[in-house]
Design a protein around this motif. Sequence first.
Motif: not given
Lengths: 643, 643
Positions: A318-323
């Motif tokens: 959820l917090r790592l791109s691309p979310y």
Amino acid sequence: MAKVSPEKLNIHFNPYNVDTTAKPGSNLMEAAVAAGVHINASCGGTGVCGTCKVLIRKGEVESTRTKWISTKEYESGIRQACQSQIISDLIVDILPESRMEKGVLLREKKQMAAGAAMSLADGWSFDPPVKKLLVTLPQPTLEDNISDLSRLLKGLKQQYSLDNVLLDTDLLPKLAGVLRDGGWQVTVTTLLENDSYLRIVNIEPGDARARHYSLAFDIGTTAIRGQLLDLNRGKALAQSIEYNRQISYGEDVISRIVQSQKAGGLKKLQWAVVATLNDMIKIMTAEAGIKTVDICHLVVAANSVMVQLLLGLDPKYLRLSPYVPTVNNIPLVRANILGIELGEHAYLYTMPLVASYVGGDIVAGVLGTGLYQRETVTLYIDIGTNGEMVIGNSDWMVTAACSAGPTFEGGGIKHGMIAAAGAIEGFDINPMNYEPIIDVIGGERPKGICGSGLINIVATLLKAGIITQNGKFNTALQSKRVRKGNDGYEYVLAWAPETQIDKDIIITEVDIDNLIRSKAAMYAGCQTLVKSIGASCSDMEHVIIAGTFGCNINIENAVTIGLLPDLPRERFIFIGNGSLLGARLTSYSKDMLRDGRRIATMMTNIELSENADFMDNYIAALFLPHTHAEVFPSVTIEKGRAN
Amino acid sequence: MAKVSPEKLNIHFNPYNVDTTAKPGSNLMEAAVAAGVHINASCGGTGVCGTCKVLIRKGEVESTRTKWISTKEYESGIRQACQSQIISDLIVDILPESRMEKGVLLREKKQMAAGAAMSLADGWSFDPPVKKLLVTLPQPTLEDNISDLSRLLKGLKQQYSLDNVLLDTDLLPKLAGVLRDGGWQVTVTTLLENDSYLRIVNIEPGDARARHYSLAFDIGTTAIRGQLLDLNRGKALAQSIEYNRQISYGEDVISRIVQSQKAGGLKKLQWAVVATLNDMIKIMTAEAGIKTVDICHLVVAANSVMVQLLLGLDPKYLRLSPYVPTVNNIPLVRANILGIELGEHAYLYTMPLVASYVGGDIVAGVLGTGLYQRETVTLYIDIGTNGEMVIGNSDWMVTAACSAGPTFEGGGIKHGMIAAAGAIEGFDINPMNYEPIIDVIGGERPKGICGSGLINIVATLLKAGIITQNGKFNTALQSKRVRKGNDGYEYVLAWAPETQIDKDIIITEVDIDNLIRSKAAMYAGCQTLVKSIGASCSDMEHVIIAGTFGCNINIENAVTIGLLPDLPRERFIFIGNGSLLGARLTSYSKDMLRDGRRIATMMTNIELSENADFMDNYIAALFLPHTHAEVFPSVTIEKGRAN
């Protein structure tokens, strides 16, 4: 003769008067969490925030001293709970600034009971997705000896025109007995599984329709709000609001995600939220005088991180791109599989998510406001650590989320605290001598500043000319309240003797800078979203401010600092807890449940985190109220007035 | 120094060389069951059948002496296992007549491997209800950051045109990890949930299609037959046949139902069948060299009582008028919930039932024979403790069941036994001196008579004039083989010194009477069913004899005693284990799975238990071959020949 077991030490927590036990060497913070005792811990127990101070009144802990504990404090027995291992039986005082008081929550609970969260949605009919149906069946004979299940399904078809009904497999062992115990009259609980199927989740002998309840929850990162609903009468029988026990693992979603990556962390976080729900269920069922076994449905609205933690889904991505969330349309889950103490037949419906930072709470809020039912264009704003915004009408919706930081919850502020008893909320200034007039939640002596208080303070300091439009203090000012401190210039809101914490309560340039960044993010988010549809803020026919925090802010002050757009004030609507409202409506109405799903699908999410426009808008908003004064025509700053 | 714990006694069972432990005072029969040691127990452990004799070679039991144990036997240490409480460490010999030998099962296993159960069904395509699909997904980007589940479902839709796909909720926690571990290429296992939905039951990183297996089981009251199937190649990799461990709780379904009504009885019976399945799974996976985690489906065909016991459904109402099963179309059940030691993703599909005494084994059998695909009218007969029969074609089917008693399994016969090593099966008579010529299974010395042997013996005695058409001995006969015993007249098949049991093996008038009742029930059942459709037996264009027992009977002898109708012999077809065949085809083909459901729905069940026609037909059939000689024209009894 009491036997002392070395495996079990006794711990008493003041001022809550809670007793618990723990193993020698275990962590004091963990022991508090397990006992349901809240201690502030912004950093999630890593020791770097210093908010979890406790006084070891009796007994011994092994504790590292960090920079947050002064020599004097250390000598007096003050420790950081998260840094302390339990060595002996303990009596522990939780210091005022480390406590979470329930004062504000209780105030909010009264508002909830009074129906403060009004509904703007209409056109829905009371027709819960979970139903109890009385079925009367012919007794089997040699000529008609179809199976018990076939008989039941035939009865449902004949009496209620129900096709496509599934049965929970684990009801089978009791089916034969229930049918015969009820003399071939039974109450069947059906749950809307999807558009094609109903699921039979319970069967009871005889007529059990009178006892039919559900729960609606808004699971916030900070607090959880719940209602116990009567599904026969369509009304709330009890309300409850409690701090989310996960707070002890960090104040914001990011620290929760970090915590979840540690060994066993995900399980602990899941347990913490489930334990809070279980507490609330006990409180509400006791208040309403009903049995938990008669609850057959839960609706939960929550942000994506809260949803994934509740369901035990690793929130890492959820917090790592691309979310990317694991799932947006969350399947029905049996509540007791998650540890929620309800019967086997109680299923959890989770409001669908839109994206990593636009969760089911927003979908529920939009549902409750009826935004999606109107032709006029509405801007919906939920102000918090994560700011979420939606623009749309009955044809389309765009949404975005930005990280506003913990400022609005009192985080990252030297004397910040959540909006609980002891927080400075109301603020004014005597224009003659720059002396403050403060209003403290709970009417007691202050111990900090809450988010809504911060907005009021900064707006008032700005209008009084004590700070400039870039958030710096007017150092030419003649007042003992303005002084140079460790973090640059600061303003003293309350002198140490007037406080609960025996320290001057101050607001610093660093604090003001944090607020400016937070409000800039919110405003830039709205502006980017508005521009993305080729409109401007003034095209917004309604602005709905959602959330409990939103309820407590002063519109004039919020416009003054540039948090909210400068629109005619009558366009602003406070919806209160829209998320809980949406969850409740979903529990009351299949139409609303379907509308919620439709809303989630309709919403186009615009990722702001790597958006160039957003960055430009953000930089332009790092000024009070804004670099481009013309967009805030109603805000007049009497420049140089204080000189 | 070994420490003797009074809580744990050691028991050694001969001749199986099995060691186990038990608590003092516990039941010896239960200890044997728990250790997987079979001891015959027709009555289900109530002490009234005397078939569970053991010799206590060393140690002490507390045991009631019943009429089944002679004084001499008692003094030599022989006890009934079901009546014995364990007092000390024991060495126990299971007596030959109490043993279940595997000889015949092994013979049958060889037949299974050779494909003895031929399939008559055709027109189906190899297309298993459980599939492994390789899905390659685009990596998420900021512009395309839908949830992991949405991405997976979108991939399934694009690559396999799959809509209406559900996901097992408990796969969600591993979804994010599997997608990323597999570099966005994953293997999805889908299961046909119903006509509208597929269920995703497993996801694995990368290409895991090569490992894809299922199991087919025919769970009989006596024995369980299983096959491990390769779902990529459509072939059986291993076979197994074991006695159903429930045998220790009684030989027939009625005694199992009685047992299930005792405290904890249902759980014990469920455990017993599940333990047998687990043994078989271990044997088959070891033989094929595969891992249980790669098994994702089980198909079970069984009679209604076996199905309800496997699923933990109280079978009480199956035997009480009006004979109602709990469920005919059994929903998919996760195998490990029942205790079957397979992965979480392995689901159990149960062949649908028709009625209390027409179960999924019959549906599977009819499926395998293709009876339902042809225009010609077929009679399908499954001969056993419960006789089941079906008449029909592609347009209609009627079915009935009758209780034939345990005779065909060797029950209720003085020296009866199941068709295992030591059973007299083949039989002839020297017409000169009435001396028998016996053929024993396994080629060893005889210890009893099996059901197919009994048919051969009675038919031969009848044709030789040793017994009359009403089943009584021709007492005028001059032979030391015919004599008067405790139960009236009897014929000595083997003298004590020639046997394993050191007793004369005899057939009595009571035994013959039991066989007549059994065959009369079967024949009357067929006749009643035939008449119910306004036809006669001669209208049956095919007669399919199903079941392992059926395979071993001699058609001529079966017609001679009036068990089977007197039709041209070429109309008879032996299908072998049709039930296992049907289960296997169901595992191979969605078409067959759907056909099985259709068959169960098409079948009209006729209850014989309170049917007046059936009673008349039954009484008329209590004669060898029948009261109305004209319906058995090919059977000529040389009346008075022996006089």
